[in-house]
Motif scaffolding. Sequence first.
Motif, PDB file in Angstrom:
ATOM      1  N   GLY A  26       0.791  -1.217   0.000  1.00  0.00           N
ATOM      2  CA  GLY A  26       0.000   0.000   0.000  1.00  0.00           C
ATOM      3  C   GLY A  26       0.823   1.266   0.000  1.00  0.00           C
ATOM      4  N   THR A  30      -1.824   3.013  -4.736  1.00  0.00           N
ATOM      5  CA  THR A  30      -3.038   3.442  -4.048  1.00  0.00           C
ATOM      6  C   THR A  30      -4.016   2.268  -4.051  1.00  0.00           C
ATOM      7  OG1 THR A  30      -2.723   5.721  -4.786  1.00  0.00           O
ATOM      8  CG2 THR A  30      -4.909   5.113  -4.021  1.00  0.00           C
ATOM      9  N   LEU A  31      -4.560   1.929  -2.901  1.00  0.00           N
ATOM     10  CA  LEU A  31      -5.507   0.829  -2.776  1.00  0.00           C
ATOM     11  C   LEU A  31      -6.915   1.394  -2.575  1.00  0.00           C
ATOM     12  CD1 LEU A  31      -3.534  -1.512  -0.328  1.00  0.00           C
ATOM     13  CD2 LEU A  31      -3.366  -1.390  -2.826  1.00  0.00           C
ATOM     14  N   PHE A  50      -6.130  -7.618  -1.991  1.00  0.00           N
ATOM     15  CA  PHE A  50      -4.940  -6.881  -2.400  1.00  0.00           C
ATOM     16  C   PHE A  50      -3.713  -7.787  -2.326  1.00  0.00           C
ATOM     17  CE2 PHE A  50      -7.784  -3.499  -0.742  1.00  0.00           C
ATOM     18  CZ  PHE A  50      -8.061  -2.918  -1.969  1.00  0.00           C
TER      19      PHE A  50
END
Length: 224
Positions: A26, A30-31, A50
């Motif tokens: 992260g 950008t998550l 993710f």
Amino acid sequence: MGIPGLKPYRYHPIQEWGEPLVPIPGDQFTLTLPHPYAKLGAPYGNYSPFSLRQSVLIKLLQAQDYLQQIKPGWRLNIFDGYRPNTVQVFMVEYTYQELLKIQPEIAPTDLLAQVYQIWAVPSDEPATPPPHSTGAAVDLTLIDEYGQAVDMGSPIDECSPRSLPDYYPRESPYAIHRNLLHQTMIHAGFVRHPEEWWHFSWGDQLWAWVTGAPNAHYGRVEEN
């Protein structure tokens, strides 16, 4: 006999590399948080959306480096990575029910066809995994140097023709943004899904089918 609704690439041979899933950092991307499917209650269990196979993440980092060379300050915005087949089942049903609310007059088979424009057919068969269930597919978009989401002309997962990569004229800002994302990802070896501007793969059946590789590198991640 094939599974009805499966795209042709889902029958491409797989020779599993056996790489682990690793987290998408992260601090380098950008998550999209909170994760949209997890927020709906999708059953991820102990898995994170993710995460990707190890070599796929390396390729994604290469794509990020290239993007920042040509667009300083820009970032890849990761929407979704690994997706267990149980989540695929959940999201197909959820999307079907949402479409049914706004199109109750449409026949069930036609509604399901709309769903499968965007969502891969769930499958428990080892030879026909949904792309995201391999850990080799990623859905993503762009963030500009001001930290703002770049307008791509339609949201991820929209069940409409606007999701097609080449829907907009080439001179449209939306087409330019989509082409930038495409250029960034193919520079690192990814291939784009022919019907989704946001979906890219490296090492799965779609990638092998498009590139002509004899085998995919990744099959379904075995769920614990």
